[in-house]
Design a protein around this motif. Structure first.
Motif, PDB file in Angstrom:
ATOM      1  N   TYR A   1       6.713   6.077 -12.801  1.00  0.00           N
ATOM      2  CA  TYR A   1       6.041   5.945 -11.511  1.00  0.00           C
ATOM      3  C   TYR A   1       6.980   5.376 -10.444  1.00  0.00           C
ATOM      4  CZ  TYR A   1       2.135   6.656 -14.649  1.00  0.00           C
ATOM      5  OH  TYR A   1       1.294   7.171 -15.604  1.00  0.00           O
ATOM      6  N   ILE A   2       7.865   4.495 -10.859  1.00  0.00           N
ATOM      7  CA  ILE A   2       8.846   3.951  -9.918  1.00  0.00           C
ATOM      8  C   ILE A   2       9.823   5.044  -9.505  1.00  0.00           C
ATOM      9  CG2 ILE A   2      10.732   2.307  -9.646  1.00  0.00           C
ATOM     10  CD1 ILE A   2       7.940   1.037  -9.601  1.00  0.00           C
ATOM     11  N   GLN A   3      10.249   5.863 -10.458  1.00  0.00           N
ATOM     12  CA  GLN A   3      11.120   6.991 -10.141  1.00  0.00           C
ATOM     13  C   GLN A   3      10.447   7.956  -9.168  1.00  0.00           C
ATOM     14  OE1 GLN A   3      12.267   8.685 -14.014  1.00  0.00           O
ATOM     15  NE2 GLN A   3      14.380   8.168 -13.532  1.00  0.00           N
ATOM     16  N   ARG A   4       9.155   8.211  -9.405  1.00  0.00           N
ATOM     17  CA  ARG A   4       8.417   9.115  -8.529  1.00  0.00           C
ATOM     18  C   ARG A   4       8.348   8.552  -7.114  1.00  0.00           C
ATOM     19  NH1 ARG A   4       2.408   9.959 -10.251  1.00  0.00           N
ATOM     20  NH2 ARG A   4       3.389  11.051 -11.998  1.00  0.00           N
ATOM     21  N   ALA A   5       8.075   7.255  -7.002  1.00  0.00           N
ATOM     22  CA  ALA A   5       8.021   6.639  -5.678  1.00  0.00           C
ATOM     23  C   ALA A   5       9.366   6.756  -4.978  1.00  0.00           C
ATOM     24  CB  ALA A   5       7.614   5.170  -5.806  1.00  0.00           C
ATOM     25  N   ARG A   6      10.440   6.474  -5.704  1.00  0.00           N
ATOM     26  CA  ARG A   6      11.767   6.543  -5.104  1.00  0.00           C
ATOM     27  C   ARG A   6      12.095   7.965  -4.638  1.00  0.00           C
ATOM     28  NH1 ARG A   6      14.169   4.195  -8.846  1.00  0.00           N
ATOM     29  NH2 ARG A   6      14.976   5.917 -10.077  1.00  0.00           N
ATOM     30  N   THR A   7      11.816   8.945  -5.494  1.00  0.00           N
ATOM     31  CA  THR A   7      12.076  10.341  -5.139  1.00  0.00           C
ATOM     32  C   THR A   7      11.276  10.756  -3.914  1.00  0.00           C
ATOM     33  OG1 THR A   7      12.545  10.912  -7.444  1.00  0.00           O
ATOM     34  CG2 THR A   7      11.974  12.717  -5.965  1.00  0.00           C
ATOM     35  N   ASN A   8       9.994  10.390  -3.894  1.00  0.00           N
ATOM     36  CA  ASN A   8       9.139  10.751  -2.761  1.00  0.00           C
ATOM     37  C   ASN A   8       9.587  10.073  -1.471  1.00  0.00           C
ATOM     38  OD1 ASN A   8       7.547  12.367  -4.387  1.00  0.00           O
ATOM     39  ND2 ASN A   8       6.020  10.784  -4.778  1.00  0.00           N
ATOM     40  N   LEU A   9       9.953   8.799  -1.571  1.00  0.00           N
ATOM     41  CA  LEU A   9      10.388   8.060  -0.381  1.00  0.00           C
ATOM     42  C   LEU A   9      11.697   8.619   0.170  1.00  0.00           C
ATOM     43  CD1 LEU A   9       9.552   4.467  -1.619  1.00  0.00           C
ATOM     44  CD2 LEU A   9       8.634   5.493   0.455  1.00  0.00           C
ATOM     45  N   GLU A  10      12.622   8.944  -0.728  1.00  0.00           N
ATOM     46  CA  GLU A  10      13.928   9.433  -0.292  1.00  0.00           C
ATOM     47  C   GLU A  10      13.870  10.875   0.209  1.00  0.00           C
ATOM     48  OE1 GLU A  10      16.384   8.675  -3.683  1.00  0.00           O
ATOM     49  OE2 GLU A  10      16.784   6.578  -3.106  1.00  0.00           O
ATOM     50  N   SER A  11      12.760  11.560  -0.082  1.00  0.00           N
ATOM     51  CA  SER A  11      12.621  12.942   0.391  1.00  0.00           C
ATOM     52  C   SER A  11      12.183  13.014   1.850  1.00  0.00           C
ATOM     53  CB  SER A  11      11.598  13.700  -0.475  1.00  0.00           C
ATOM     54  OG  SER A  11      10.280  13.220  -0.253  1.00  0.00           O
TER      55      SER A  11
ATOM     56  N   CYS B   1       0.837  -1.206   0.000  1.00  0.00           N
ATOM     57  CA  CYS B   1       0.000   0.000   0.000  1.00  0.00           C
ATOM     58  C   CYS B   1       0.873   1.258   0.000  1.00  0.00           C
ATOM     59  CB  CYS B   1      -0.913   0.017   1.222  1.00  0.00           C
ATOM     60  SG  CYS B   1      -2.245  -1.199   1.195  1.00  0.00           S
ATOM     61  N   MET B   2       1.936   1.234   0.772  1.00  0.00           N
ATOM     62  CA  MET B   2       2.849   2.371   0.833  1.00  0.00           C
ATOM     63  C   MET B   2       3.477   2.630  -0.527  1.00  0.00           C
ATOM     64  SD  MET B   2       6.086   2.789   3.442  1.00  0.00           S
ATOM     65  CE  MET B   2       7.066   4.292   3.505  1.00  0.00           C
ATOM     66  N   LEU B   3       3.919   1.566  -1.183  1.00  0.00           N
ATOM     67  CA  LEU B   3       4.492   1.713  -2.527  1.00  0.00           C
ATOM     68  C   LEU B   3       3.473   2.305  -3.487  1.00  0.00           C
ATOM     69  CD1 LEU B   3       6.740   1.192  -4.603  1.00  0.00           C
ATOM     70  CD2 LEU B   3       5.809  -1.115  -4.885  1.00  0.00           C
ATOM     71  N   HIS B   4       2.252   1.799  -3.429  1.00  0.00           N
ATOM     72  CA  HIS B   4       1.173   2.302  -4.287  1.00  0.00           C
ATOM     73  C   HIS B   4       0.972   3.799  -4.078  1.00  0.00           C
ATOM     74  CE1 HIS B   4      -3.405   1.926  -5.423  1.00  0.00           C
ATOM     75  NE2 HIS B   4      -2.783   2.848  -6.125  1.00  0.00           N
ATOM     76  N   LEU B   5       0.885   4.227  -2.837  1.00  0.00           N
ATOM     77  CA  LEU B   5       0.648   5.644  -2.530  1.00  0.00           C
ATOM     78  C   LEU B   5       1.790   6.524  -3.019  1.00  0.00           C
ATOM     79  CD1 LEU B   5      -0.797   5.292   1.076  1.00  0.00           C
ATOM     80  CD2 LEU B   5      -2.057   5.955  -0.972  1.00  0.00           C
ATOM     81  N   PHE B   6       3.023   6.050  -2.859  1.00  0.00           N
ATOM     82  CA  PHE B   6       4.160   6.889  -3.229  1.00  0.00           C
ATOM     83  C   PHE B   6       4.409   6.922  -4.736  1.00  0.00           C
ATOM     84  CE2 PHE B   6       4.893   7.110   1.225  1.00  0.00           C
ATOM     85  CZ  PHE B   6       5.684   8.222   1.429  1.00  0.00           C
ATOM     86  N   THR B   7       3.859   5.976  -5.487  1.00  0.00           N
ATOM     87  CA  THR B   7       3.934   6.098  -6.953  1.00  0.00           C
ATOM     88  C   THR B   7       2.982   7.179  -7.444  1.00  0.00           C
ATOM     89  OG1 THR B   7       2.192   4.458  -7.407  1.00  0.00           O
ATOM     90  CG2 THR B   7       4.464   3.637  -7.232  1.00  0.00           C
ATOM     91  N   GLY B   8       1.946   7.460  -6.656  1.00  0.00           N
ATOM     92  CA  GLY B   8       0.943   8.431  -7.080  1.00  0.00           C
ATOM     93  C   GLY B   8       0.157   7.953  -8.276  1.00  0.00           C
ATOM     94  N   SER B   9       0.160   6.637  -8.506  1.00  0.00           N
ATOM     95  CA  SER B   9      -0.474   6.127  -9.722  1.00  0.00           C
ATOM     96  C   SER B   9      -1.339   4.908  -9.445  1.00  0.00           C
ATOM     97  CB  SER B   9       0.604   5.786 -10.764  1.00  0.00           C
ATOM     98  OG  SER B   9       0.025   5.234 -11.927  1.00  0.00           O
ATOM     99  N   ALA B  10      -0.755   3.731  -9.601  1.00  0.00           N
ATOM    100  CA  ALA B  10      -1.540   2.500  -9.580  1.00  0.00           C
ATOM    101  C   ALA B  10      -0.830   1.436  -8.758  1.00  0.00           C
ATOM    102  CB  ALA B  10      -1.746   2.008 -11.017  1.00  0.00           C
ATOM    103  N   PRO B  11      -1.540   0.346  -8.407  1.00  0.00           N
ATOM    104  CA  PRO B  11      -0.879  -0.767  -7.725  1.00  0.00           C
ATOM    105  C   PRO B  11       0.288  -1.286  -8.559  1.00  0.00           C
ATOM    106  CG  PRO B  11      -3.267  -1.027  -7.680  1.00  0.00           C
ATOM    107  CD  PRO B  11      -2.975   0.112  -8.605  1.00  0.00           C
ATOM    108  N   TYR B  12       1.271  -1.865  -7.882  1.00  0.00           N
ATOM    109  CA  TYR B  12       2.501  -2.290  -8.566  1.00  0.00           C
ATOM    110  C   TYR B  12       2.230  -3.213  -9.741  1.00  0.00           C
ATOM    111  CZ  TYR B  12       2.623  -7.153  -7.133  1.00  0.00           C
ATOM    112  OH  TYR B  12       2.334  -8.490  -7.026  1.00  0.00           O
ATOM    113  N   GLU B  13       1.225  -4.114  -9.609  1.00  0.00           N
ATOM    114  CA  GLU B  13       1.000  -5.094 -10.670  1.00  0.00           C
ATOM    115  C   GLU B  13       0.480  -4.456 -11.952  1.00  0.00           C
ATOM    116  OE1 GLU B  13      -2.793  -5.339  -8.078  1.00  0.00           O
ATOM    117  OE2 GLU B  13      -0.636  -5.064  -7.804  1.00  0.00           O
ATOM    118  N   GLU B  14      -0.122  -3.273 -11.836  1.00  0.00           N
ATOM    119  CA  GLU B  14      -0.547  -2.552 -13.038  1.00  0.00           C
ATOM    120  C   GLU B  14       0.628  -1.819 -13.668  1.00  0.00           C
ATOM    121  OE1 GLU B  14      -4.042  -0.162 -12.485  1.00  0.00           O
ATOM    122  OE2 GLU B  14      -5.015  -1.675 -11.224  1.00  0.00           O
TER     123      GLU B  14
END
Length: 269
Positions: free
Chosen positions: A219-229, A87-100
């Motif tokens: 979306y993966i880049q966005r999640a990484r950037t958001n998490l590392e911030s 769920c955390m990964l999903h939220l930080f991508t700002g997009s969709a569940p990982y499987e999508e």
């Protein structure tokens, strides 16, 4: 700026000696509750009991240890933590569940062949529950004819977790689950004398796009950037999705983590 625009709504949650305060502009204050009790068991005595067929629901969200441990997987709080991590990964991508996001990522052929031998072969011991999940729609009629197709989602699910989070350095239960780990490392790793073609080449390519640590997907880049911030953000995610359920962050660990510090009220104020 009007008084209404400056107004702030504060929600406070107490846990032991800690108080967490969620501050939101009143005019934009929203409270979302995330809950899914479809197969939840809140009875404490279920902790440590074997995982069974009822625990396989949304197959893409299957805790990775179910797939590695098979019939020896146990119920516990670690499974809730893994779901929280997804769920955390999903939220930080700002997009969709990982499987999508990883829809085009599928288990490569050699790894799939080796996993099939472990998971589906009736001679293979210790994976009866997973075999039942995969073959749920396959049946033999009274004339001995086999009908239906295996559900192979779990093959892609395990591989996608390996792409997202990497092959762990510490392979938990390496002795009991040696065949699973051998299938993974012999096909995907390129260290030593292992070849860099085939499955390993596909794995490297998929990681370059979708790995949470280095992937170039938007979306993966966005999640990484958001998490590392956020202090402790990436560490918390990786702790929640740790392959070893005994090493995952528990709810109290999450609340005590640096990630939650901005919400923790100073008792001296």
């Amino acid at each position: 700026e009007t008084i209404a625009q400056r107004a702030v709504t504060v929600l406070r949650y107490g846990l032991g000696s800690d108080v967490f305060a969620l501050r939101m502009p009143t005019e934009r204050a929203l409270l979302a509750k995330l809950a899914d009790y479809g197969t939840a068991n809140v009875q404490a005595e279920s902790d440590g009991q074997p995982v069974n067929l009822s625990h396989f629901t949304t197959l893409e969200n299957t805790p990775v240890d179910f797939l590695i441990l098979g019939d020896s997987a146990k119920q516990g709080y670690g499974h809730d933590s893994f779901g929280l991590g997804l769920c955390m990964l999903h939220l930080f991508t700002g997009s969709a569940p990982y499987e999508e996001i990883l829809e085009s990522v599928v288990c490569p052929p050699t790894l799939k062949k080796k996993l099939r031998k472990i998971w589906q072969d009736e001679k293979s011991l210790g994976y009866q529950v997973i075999r039942s999940v995969i073959l749920a729609d396959v049946y033999t009629d009274e004339d001995g004819n086999v009908d239906g197709e295996p559900d192979e989602v779990l093959y892609d699910t395990l591989y996608r977790f390996l792409v997202l989070f990497g092959i762990p350095d510490q392979k938990f239960n390496a002795t009991e689950c040696s065949e699973i780990w051998k299938a993974i490392t012999s096909t995907l790793e390129t260290t030593g004398k292992r070849k860099k073609g085939g499955d390993a080449a596909q794995y490297l390519k998929d990681k370059q796009i979708y790995s949470i640590s280095e992937g170039t997907n938007e979306y993966i880049q966005r999640a990484r950037t958001n998490l590392e911030s956020i202090d402790g953000g990436m560490d918390l995610l990786m702790s929640l999705v740790c392959f070893d359920p005994e090493r995952r962050a528990l709810p109290l660990d999450v609340l005590k983590s640096p990630f939650m510090q901005p919400l923790r009220e100073d008792p001296e104020v």
